[in-house]
Design a protein around this motif. Structure first.
Motif, short mmCIF file in Angstrom:
data_model
loop_
_atom_site.label_atom_id
_atom_site.label_comp_id
_atom_site.label_asym_id
_atom_site.label_seq_id
_atom_site.Cartn_x
_atom_site.Cartn_y
_atom_site.Cartn_z
N VAL A 17 -19.82 43.29 25.44
CA VAL A 17 -19.38 42.94 26.79
C VAL A 17 -20.19 43.71 27.84
O VAL A 17 -20.51 43.19 28.90
N GLY A 18 -20.52 44.95 27.52
CA GLY A 18 -21.20 45.81 28.48
C GLY A 18 -20.24 46.26 29.57
O GLY A 18 -19.03 46.30 29.38
N ASP A 19 -20.78 46.59 30.72
CA ASP A 19 -19.98 46.98 31.89
C ASP A 19 -20.65 46.35 33.10
O ASP A 19 -21.32 47.02 33.88
N PRO A 20 -20.51 45.02 33.22
CA PRO A 20 -21.24 44.29 34.27
C PRO A 20 -20.97 44.80 35.68
O PRO A 20 -21.85 44.74 36.53
N ASP A 21 -19.77 45.32 35.93
CA ASP A 21 -19.46 45.83 37.26
C ASP A 21 -20.31 47.04 37.62
O ASP A 21 -20.46 47.39 38.79
N ASN A 22 -20.86 47.70 36.60
CA ASN A 22 -21.70 48.88 36.82
C ASN A 22 -23.12 48.67 36.30
O ASN A 22 -23.80 49.62 35.91
N ASN A 23 -23.55 47.41 36.31
CA ASN A 23 -24.92 47.03 35.95
C ASN A 23 -25.32 47.36 34.52
O ASN A 23 -26.49 47.64 34.25
N ILE A 24 -24.34 47.36 33.61
CA ILE A 24 -24.65 47.52 32.19
C ILE A 24 -24.50 46.14 31.55
O ILE A 24 -23.40 45.60 31.46
N PRO A 26 -24.39 42.95 28.96
CA PRO A 26 -23.90 42.72 27.60
C PRO A 26 -25.03 42.94 26.60
O PRO A 26 -26.19 42.62 26.88
N GLY A 27 -24.69 43.51 25.46
CA GLY A 27 -25.68 43.79 24.44
C GLY A 27 -26.29 45.18 24.54
O GLY A 27 -27.15 45.53 23.75
N THR A 28 -25.83 45.98 25.51
CA THR A 28 -26.36 47.33 25.69
C THR A 28 -25.56 48.30 24.82
O THR A 28 -24.35 48.44 25.00
N SER A 29 -26.24 48.95 23.88
CA SER A 29 -25.53 49.91 23.02
C SER A 29 -25.12 51.12 23.85
O SER A 29 -25.71 51.41 24.89
N PHE A 30 -24.12 51.83 23.36
CA PHE A 30 -23.63 53.01 24.08
C PHE A 30 -24.74 54.03 24.28
O PHE A 30 -24.85 54.65 25.33
N GLN A 31 -25.59 54.17 23.27
CA GLN A 31 -26.69 55.14 23.35
C GLN A 31 -27.69 54.77 24.45
O GLN A 31 -28.38 55.65 24.97
N CYS A 39 -17.06 56.57 32.95
CA CYS A 39 -15.99 55.65 32.57
C CYS A 39 -15.53 54.88 33.81
O CYS A 39 -15.21 55.50 34.84
N PRO A 40 -15.51 53.55 33.74
CA PRO A 40 -15.12 52.78 34.92
C PRO A 40 -13.65 52.92 35.30
O PRO A 40 -13.26 52.57 36.41
N LEU A 41 -12.84 53.45 34.41
CA LEU A 41 -11.42 53.62 34.73
C LEU A 41 -11.08 55.00 35.26
O LEU A 41 -10.35 55.13 36.23
N CYS A 42 -11.63 56.04 34.61
CA CYS A 42 -11.21 57.39 35.02
C CYS A 42 -12.35 58.28 35.51
O CYS A 42 -12.10 59.37 36.01
N GLY A 43 -13.60 57.83 35.35
CA GLY A 43 -14.72 58.55 35.94
C GLY A 43 -15.31 59.70 35.14
O GLY A 43 -16.17 60.40 35.65
N VAL A 44 -14.88 59.89 33.89
CA VAL A 44 -15.48 60.96 33.10
C VAL A 44 -16.82 60.50 32.52
O VAL A 44 -17.10 59.31 32.43
#
Length: 53
Positions: A17-24, A26-31, A39-44
C-alpha cells in the motif's frame, strides 16, 4: 513483502500500500523509505517499528 508495526501506536506499514499521503509509493519496502519518514499516526521515527510477526 514484510509489514512493519509501530510499537507506539500499532500502525502497520504495508509495502503493498505504501504511504501515499506522505509520498511513499505502493511497492516501497520499509528499508527503502527515507530515514526521515515518521509514523503517519503518531509521528515516531522508523526506529520505533518492528517487523510484523
Amino acid at each position: 513483502m514484510t509489514k512493519y508495526v509501530c510499537t507506539v501506536c500499532g500502525y502497520v506499514y504495508d509495502p503493498e500500500v505504501g504511504d501515499p499521503d506522505n509520498n511513499i509509493n505502493p511497492g516501497t519496502s520499509f528499508q527503502d523509505i527515507p530515514e526521515d519518514w515518521v509514523c503517519p499516526l503518531c509521528g515516531v521515527g522508523k526506529d520505533q517499528f518492528e517487523e510484523e510477526a
